[in-house]
Design an enzyme around this catalytic site. Structure first.
Site, PDB file in Angstrom:
ATOM      1  N   ASP A  36     -13.852  17.521  23.169  1.00 44.47           N
ATOM      2  CA  ASP A  36     -12.358  17.776  22.735  1.00 44.47           C
ATOM      3  C   ASP A  36     -12.081  16.906  21.634  1.00 44.47           C
ATOM      4  O   ASP A  36     -10.901  16.670  21.274  1.00 44.47           O
ATOM      5  CB  ASP A  36     -11.390  17.486  23.907  1.00 44.47           C
ATOM      6  CG  ASP A  36     -11.313  16.302  24.623  1.00 44.47           C
ATOM      7  OD1 ASP A  36     -12.119  15.302  23.922  1.00 44.47           O
ATOM      8  OD2 ASP A  36     -10.941  15.786  25.597  1.00 44.47           O
ATOM      9  N   GLN A  94       0.320   2.462  -0.179  1.00 45.91           N
ATOM     10  CA  GLN A  94       1.860   2.758   0.018  1.00 45.91           C
ATOM     11  C   GLN A  94       2.450   1.509   0.469  1.00 45.91           C
ATOM     12  O   GLN A  94       2.611   1.281   1.879  1.00 45.91           O
ATOM     13  CB  GLN A  94       2.010   3.984   1.160  1.00 45.91           C
ATOM     14  CG  GLN A  94       3.190   4.552   1.597  1.00 45.91           C
ATOM     15  CD  GLN A  94       3.916   5.514   0.690  1.00 45.91           C
ATOM     16  OE1 GLN A  94       2.983   6.273   0.229  1.00 45.91           O
ATOM     17  NE2 GLN A  94       5.175   5.619   0.717  1.00 45.91           N
ATOM     18  N   LYS A 191       0.494   2.699 -17.327  1.00 45.57           N
ATOM     19  CA  LYS A 191       0.143   3.978 -16.492  1.00 45.57           C
ATOM     20  C   LYS A 191       1.423   4.722 -15.977  1.00 45.57           C
ATOM     21  O   LYS A 191       2.272   3.718 -15.214  1.00 45.57           O
ATOM     22  CB  LYS A 191      -0.995   3.829 -15.490  1.00 45.57           C
ATOM     23  CG  LYS A 191      -1.262   5.170 -14.579  1.00 45.57           C
ATOM     24  CD  LYS A 191      -2.498   4.744 -13.994  1.00 45.57           C
ATOM     25  CE  LYS A 191      -2.326   4.580 -12.315  1.00 45.57           C
ATOM     26  NZ  LYS A 191      -3.515   4.685 -11.713  1.00 45.57           N
TER      27      LYS A 191
HETATM   28  C1  R5P Z   1      -3.887   2.308  -8.829  1.00 42.00           C
HETATM   29  O1  R5P Z   1      -3.274   1.623  -9.271  1.00 42.00           O
HETATM   30  C2  R5P Z   1      -5.488   1.975  -8.634  1.00 42.00           C
HETATM   31  O2  R5P Z   1      -5.734   0.844  -9.108  1.00 42.00           O
HETATM   32  C3  R5P Z   1      -6.227   2.999  -9.405  1.00 42.00           C
HETATM   33  O3  R5P Z   1      -6.257   2.971 -10.615  1.00 42.00           O
HETATM   34  C4  R5P Z   1      -5.870   4.337  -8.683  1.00 42.00           C
HETATM   35  O4  R5P Z   1      -5.937   4.244  -7.490  1.00 42.00           O
HETATM   36  C5  R5P Z   1      -7.021   5.304  -9.025  1.00 42.00           C
HETATM   37  O5  R5P Z   1      -6.578   6.593  -8.441  1.00 42.00           O
HETATM   38  P1  R5P Z   1      -7.235   7.964  -9.017  1.00 42.00           P
HETATM   39  O6  R5P Z   1      -8.644   7.903  -9.315  1.00 42.00           O
HETATM   40  O7  R5P Z   1      -6.671   8.895  -8.002  1.00 42.00           O
HETATM   41  O8  R5P Z   1      -6.394   8.391 -10.556  1.00 42.00           O
END
Ligand code: R5P
Length: 298
Positions: A36, A94, A191
């Site tokens: 299970d 998170q 970013k």
């Molecule tokens: C986020 O700030 C981390 O430093 C990485 O840049 C991020 O988690 C990369 O995520 P992904 O490969 O999904 O763009």
């Protein structure tokens, strides 16, 4: 060090490197999966006071249940001091409720681990708004190691005086540490993430034309961050673009996406086992375990 390193069968290779480096005896935790889906674990019947549990928390959901069963059992079998070695620590991104009602996973999972373990060692945890590992995982001793210098040394072995580039503001700490160690140039992008696969990047105001650029980051997950940065770097005339990353999560088509964007070499550490691993974090972790043993009362 007197103690035992407990590990699961899928991490036997890392355990085989870590145990001798840390002067520990290694033992596997037997795992049976019932029809299970439930798990039955079996630890050595008698444990010494110092118990180190190795469990990387990549694809973490079931592993958190394993840690619950392991830590609670270990205490009843003799463990007095429990240390978790999680080369990759999941659920750290998170760190806030970005929309009303969202679970703040970092606090919840961090609190869960702190109830089970006395100490934690990890590598390049993704800490952003919460700056200290001990705030995210409130154990007595929380050790955040960094592979930045290790990765910068790999970059330097392959490229002449590379420019280390952080693809986002969080990566500033890693590119700065890596660049400082070897007197290299570094720069950081800005970013904005609009979704799991939608990332917008602006390159820093540095001339990259004709330069060997190595993107250095803690995690590559969907690979979209690296791919977007690589596309911009190629368009700006970079002579080469490579990736040095601590945690090679590479979910789904991530590695192919990164390569298609013009990234030549992908170098990662064995904090997560992956075909791109070229550097080991074992020595860093073993040294951290020795330091913790010196400072523990047991
Ligand atoms: C986020 O700030 C981390 O430093 C990485 O840049 C991020 O988690 C990369 O995520 P992904 O490969 O999904 O763009």
């Amino acid at each position: 060090m007197e103690g035992i390193l407990l590990h699961f069968d899928d991490e036997a290779r890392v355990a085989a490197k870590l145990a001798p480096a840390a002067d520990l005896r290694a033992a596997v935790i037997e795992r049976h999966r019932f029809p299970d889906g439930e798990l039955r674990l079996r630890l050595p019947a008698v444990l010494p006071p110092q118990v180190i549990v190795l469990r990387g928390l990549h694809e973490p959901n079931e592993k958190l249940v394993e840690l619950l069963l392991t830590a609670r059992s270990a205490r009843t079998l003799g463990a007095r001091r429990l240390t978790l070695v999680a080369p990759y620590l999941g659920y750290m991104r998170q760190d806030a409720a970005f929309r009303p009602g969202e679970a703040v996973s970092q606090t919840i999972v961090g609190g869960f681990l702190a109830e089970l373990f006395d100490a934690l060692i990890t590598v390049d945890p993704h800490l952003h708004r919460v700056l200290h590992l001990s705030d995210a995982v409130p154990v007595e001793q929380a050790v955040a190691l960094s592979a930045a210098e290790l990765l910068a040394s790999v970059a330097l072995a392959h490229r002449e005086r590379p420019l280390l580039l952080g693809p986002d503001e969080e990566a500033a700490q890693w590119v700065e540490a890596g660049a400082r160690a070897f007197g290299l140039d570094f720069a950081v992008c800005t970013k904005h993430r609009h979704g799991d696969h939608e990332v917008e990047i602006r390159l820093p105001e540095v001339d990259v034309s004709g330069r060997a650029v190595v993107i250095l980051d803690d995690v590559a997950s969907t690979g979209r961050t690296v791919a977007r940065a690589a596309t911009l770097l190629r368009a700006a005339g970079a002579a080469s673009v490579d990736l040095a990353v601590t945690h090679a999560l590479f979910a789904g088509d991530a590695l192919a996406t990164v390569r298609a964007a013009g990234v030549e070499h992908v170098w990662s550490t064995d904090a997560i086992a992956h075909e791109t691993n070229v550097a080991s974090v074992t020595a860093l972790i073993a040294a951290a375990l020795s330091r913790l043993a010196e400072h523990s009362d047991d």
